[in-house]
Write a protein that holds these residues in place. Sequence first.
Motif, PDB file in Angstrom:
ATOM      1  N   SER A  96       0.872  -1.151  -0.128  1.00  0.00           N
ATOM      2  CA  SER A  96       0.154  -0.095   0.142  1.00  0.00           C
ATOM      3  C   SER A  96       0.760   1.218  -0.068  1.00  0.00           C
ATOM      4  N   SER A  97       0.864   2.051  -1.005  1.00  0.00           N
ATOM      5  CA  SER A  97       1.426   3.217  -1.058  1.00  0.00           C
ATOM      6  C   SER A  97       1.030   4.203  -2.244  1.00  0.00           C
ATOM      7  N   SER A  98       0.936   5.348  -1.897  1.00  0.00           N
ATOM      8  CA  SER A  98       0.285   6.184  -2.978  1.00  0.00           C
ATOM      9  C   SER A  98       1.643   7.098  -3.443  1.00  0.00           C
ATOM     10  N   GLY A  99       2.625   6.768  -2.924  1.00  0.00           N
ATOM     11  CA  GLY A  99       4.015   7.230  -3.420  1.00  0.00           C
ATOM     12  C   GLY A  99       4.908   6.926  -4.249  1.00  0.00           C
ATOM     13  N   ASN A 100       6.017   6.977  -4.167  1.00  0.00           N
ATOM     14  CA  ASN A 100       7.101   6.566  -4.968  1.00  0.00           C
ATOM     15  C   ASN A 100       7.366   4.938  -4.598  1.00  0.00           C
ATOM     16  N   ALA A 101       7.163   4.345  -3.446  1.00  0.00           N
ATOM     17  CA  ALA A 101       7.361   3.375  -3.188  1.00  0.00           C
ATOM     18  C   ALA A 101       6.535   2.083  -3.979  1.00  0.00           C
ATOM     19  N   ALA A 102       5.485   2.516  -4.357  1.00  0.00           N
ATOM     20  CA  ALA A 102       4.675   1.324  -5.048  1.00  0.00           C
ATOM     21  C   ALA A 102       5.155   1.324  -6.420  1.00  0.00           C
ATOM     22  N   VAL A 103       5.873   2.520  -6.952  1.00  0.00           N
ATOM     23  CA  VAL A 103       6.371   2.417  -8.314  1.00  0.00           C
ATOM     24  C   VAL A 103       7.686   1.587  -8.309  1.00  0.00           C
ATOM     25  N   ALA A 104       8.565   1.827  -7.301  1.00  0.00           N
ATOM     26  CA  ALA A 104       9.800   1.088  -7.115  1.00  0.00           C
ATOM     27  C   ALA A 104       9.277  -0.460  -6.860  1.00  0.00           C
ATOM     28  N   SER A 142      -8.545   2.514  -3.663  1.00  0.00           N
ATOM     29  CA  SER A 142      -9.416   2.436  -2.397  1.00  0.00           C
ATOM     30  C   SER A 142      -9.317   3.585  -1.418  1.00  0.00           C
ATOM     31  N   GLU A 143     -10.414   4.031  -0.967  1.00  0.00           N
ATOM     32  CA  GLU A 143     -10.358   4.809   0.089  1.00  0.00           C
ATOM     33  C   GLU A 143      -9.772   4.272   1.557  1.00  0.00           C
ATOM     34  N   GLN A 144      -9.791   3.018   1.480  1.00  0.00           N
ATOM     35  CA  GLN A 144      -9.012   2.095   2.625  1.00  0.00           C
ATOM     36  C   GLN A 144      -7.690   1.346   2.368  1.00  0.00           C
ATOM     37  N   ALA A 145      -7.000   2.157   1.440  1.00  0.00           N
ATOM     38  CA  ALA A 145      -5.709   1.476   0.848  1.00  0.00           C
ATOM     39  C   ALA A 145      -5.090   0.723   1.825  1.00  0.00           C
ATOM     40  N   ILE A 146      -4.554   1.184   2.683  1.00  0.00           N
ATOM     41  CA  ILE A 146      -3.662   0.813   3.768  1.00  0.00           C
ATOM     42  C   ILE A 146      -4.457  -0.401   4.510  1.00  0.00           C
ATOM     43  N   SER A 147      -5.568  -0.248   5.094  1.00  0.00           N
ATOM     44  CA  SER A 147      -5.925  -1.195   5.786  1.00  0.00           C
ATOM     45  C   SER A 147      -6.561  -2.256   4.845  1.00  0.00           C
ATOM     46  N   LEU A 148      -7.015  -2.006   3.679  1.00  0.00           N
ATOM     47  CA  LEU A 148      -7.679  -3.035   2.872  1.00  0.00           C
ATOM     48  C   LEU A 148      -6.387  -4.189   2.467  1.00  0.00           C
ATOM     49  N   GLU A 358     -13.317  -1.659  -2.062  1.00  0.00           N
ATOM     50  CA  GLU A 358     -13.328  -1.404  -0.742  1.00  0.00           C
ATOM     51  C   GLU A 358     -13.354  -2.417   0.206  1.00  0.00           C
ATOM     52  N   THR A 359     -13.754  -3.490   0.010  1.00  0.00           N
ATOM     53  CA  THR A 359     -13.653  -4.766   0.829  1.00  0.00           C
ATOM     54  C   THR A 359     -13.230  -5.662   0.218  1.00  0.00           C
ATOM     55  N   LEU A 360     -12.575  -6.846   1.144  1.00  0.00           N
ATOM     56  CA  LEU A 360     -12.260  -8.156   0.699  1.00  0.00           C
ATOM     57  C   LEU A 360     -13.052  -8.849  -0.314  1.00  0.00           C
ATOM     58  N   ASP A 361     -14.516  -8.449  -0.018  1.00  0.00           N
ATOM     59  CA  ASP A 361     -15.597  -9.247  -0.838  1.00  0.00           C
ATOM     60  C   ASP A 361     -15.399  -8.476  -2.286  1.00  0.00           C
ATOM     61  N   ASP A 362     -15.067  -7.272  -2.234  1.00  0.00           N
ATOM     62  CA  ASP A 362     -14.825  -6.691  -3.737  1.00  0.00           C
ATOM     63  C   ASP A 362     -13.702  -7.491  -4.423  1.00  0.00           C
ATOM     64  N   LEU A 363     -12.736  -7.526  -3.572  1.00  0.00           N
ATOM     65  CA  LEU A 363     -11.202  -7.936  -4.073  1.00  0.00           C
ATOM     66  C   LEU A 363     -11.258  -9.369  -4.546  1.00  0.00           C
TER      67      LEU A 363
ATOM     68  N   LEU B  63      -2.173   4.660  27.141  1.00  0.00           N
ATOM     69  CA  LEU B  63      -2.127   3.704  25.912  1.00  0.00           C
ATOM     70  C   LEU B  63      -3.505   3.500  25.253  1.00  0.00           C
ATOM     71  N   GLU B  64      -3.558   3.670  23.882  1.00  0.00           N
ATOM     72  CA  GLU B  64      -4.814   3.259  23.222  1.00  0.00           C
ATOM     73  C   GLU B  64      -4.521   2.095  22.172  1.00  0.00           C
ATOM     74  N   LEU B  65      -5.578   1.686  21.801  1.00  0.00           N
ATOM     75  CA  LEU B  65      -5.143   0.693  20.540  1.00  0.00           C
ATOM     76  C   LEU B  65      -4.730   1.494  19.256  1.00  0.00           C
ATOM     77  N   PHE B  66      -3.778   1.286  18.613  1.00  0.00           N
ATOM     78  CA  PHE B  66      -3.343   2.040  17.412  1.00  0.00           C
ATOM     79  C   PHE B  66      -4.317   1.728  16.210  1.00  0.00           C
ATOM     80  N   GLU B  67      -4.975   2.620  15.643  1.00  0.00           N
ATOM     81  CA  GLU B  67      -5.728   2.875  14.613  1.00  0.00           C
ATOM     82  C   GLU B  67      -4.920   3.336  13.395  1.00  0.00           C
ATOM     83  N   GLU B  68      -4.930   2.282  12.360  1.00  0.00           N
ATOM     84  CA  GLU B  68      -4.393   2.968  11.182  1.00  0.00           C
ATOM     85  C   GLU B  68      -5.067   4.104  10.416  1.00  0.00           C
ATOM     86  N   GLU B  69      -4.246   4.990  10.004  1.00  0.00           N
ATOM     87  CA  GLU B  69      -4.986   6.384   9.519  1.00  0.00           C
ATOM     88  C   GLU B  69      -4.914   6.111   8.030  1.00  0.00           C
TER      89      GLU B  69
END
Lengths: 371, 71
Positions: A96-104, A142-148, A358-363, B63-69
Amino acid sequence: MPSGASAGGAVGIWRFAERFERAVPVRARISLGEGDTPCQEHVALAREVGLERLWLKREDLNPTGSHKDRGAAFQVSARVADMLASGHAGGTLVISSSGNAAVAAAAYVARTPFHLVAFVAPGTPDARVARILEAGADVIVSEQAISLCDAYARSHALANLRPSTDPLAVFGFMSLGWELLEAGTSADSVFAFASSGTSLVAIGRAVEEGLDGSSKGGRTGAWPFGLHVVQGTYAHPIAGRFDPRPVPAGEGAGDGEGKTGAHGARKTRRLGEAVRLVTRSGGSGWIVTDDEAEDGRRRLSAAGIDVSIESGAALAAAQRAAAEGRVKRAIVVLTGASRREEGRMSVDGPTGRLLRAETLDDLDPALGSAP
Amino acid sequence: MTILPDEDVGMDVLADHMDPDAAACPACGGAVALDDDLVVGEILYCEHCGAELELISIDPPRLELFEEEEK
């Protein structure tokens, strides 16, 4: 041997192969020519920004146009090593990266039997998304790119290359720290833009490895330079611990404004280590406004160097530090090229798929049983 | 250092025996060691349950549970 693997392994970051804590066998090492970037002195530019001496570490000259190549080269090679050891043939890696890391990551993964799925936030520049797709990776918007991405990786037991969370990401970046030491400058300071702080932490670890009297380092004594972290008004979790200057009105102050470092994280797992390293080095943190960063970029462009706004921010921070009498001789790390100067990393073969989820069900239906 | 156990986790026993340089994990109530040089916002890990925790304040330690932003 993967395509792009370096025979002998002694180029780029692999020149430091014996110093990495994690061993990667030669046959698994991938190099696209990252690392060993020039550290160039610029006399006129130094005078212009109020420094006695100025060196520019040209990370923009890395293969995909950013220092992220160093991290990706190591991360992907280590996964190739795991693959070879296991006897399995490839599989899927995610980032998950919206920067240069994904390109690399896409450029390096394209040279292996692996397939990459990159998760990016809406608003990621089209040109950047295109470069990832051209390298053959799938892109999930995804709006939830990191967590997804995290959820997808966990559900399929996949390696996640996100630099701020992958323990292997630091190693490749340490080569940047070793090169800064090798450069033999008389710099009293190093300025580098940071997002999550992974590369900053790596530079710090590389320097302190020597200070600890490690047999791998050989350097003893005090820090050779102050490590200065530079961040934008959009997100400044590390620099904000040092810079007392109020963020100008309309420049964000953490509410998502400011284009310098846009998409950067406002929370980072590297925070504590980054703050301690900067403090021990005698360095500081600098929050740079968009106007200042653009001014830095213009100065570099006038000197014939077209770089990202984040690189301009690093020069602007050095200029401000010089004006405050805190530094005299600086190395400014140009972490990325301008968009139009970024290298094209197209490879033979089909481009990736661009999907919205946006969800695993989509993916799962879209990607199939990726692993 | 004062300890603020999460009232929901029922960790009275652990809290009674908490090291003065520790805080209670909000997920499991286990003791999380707090070094002297931590900074507010730092992410810590509970060695008992593996939870990622964000240091919200140092004095008193919380401490709180870390929530990814998401950006």
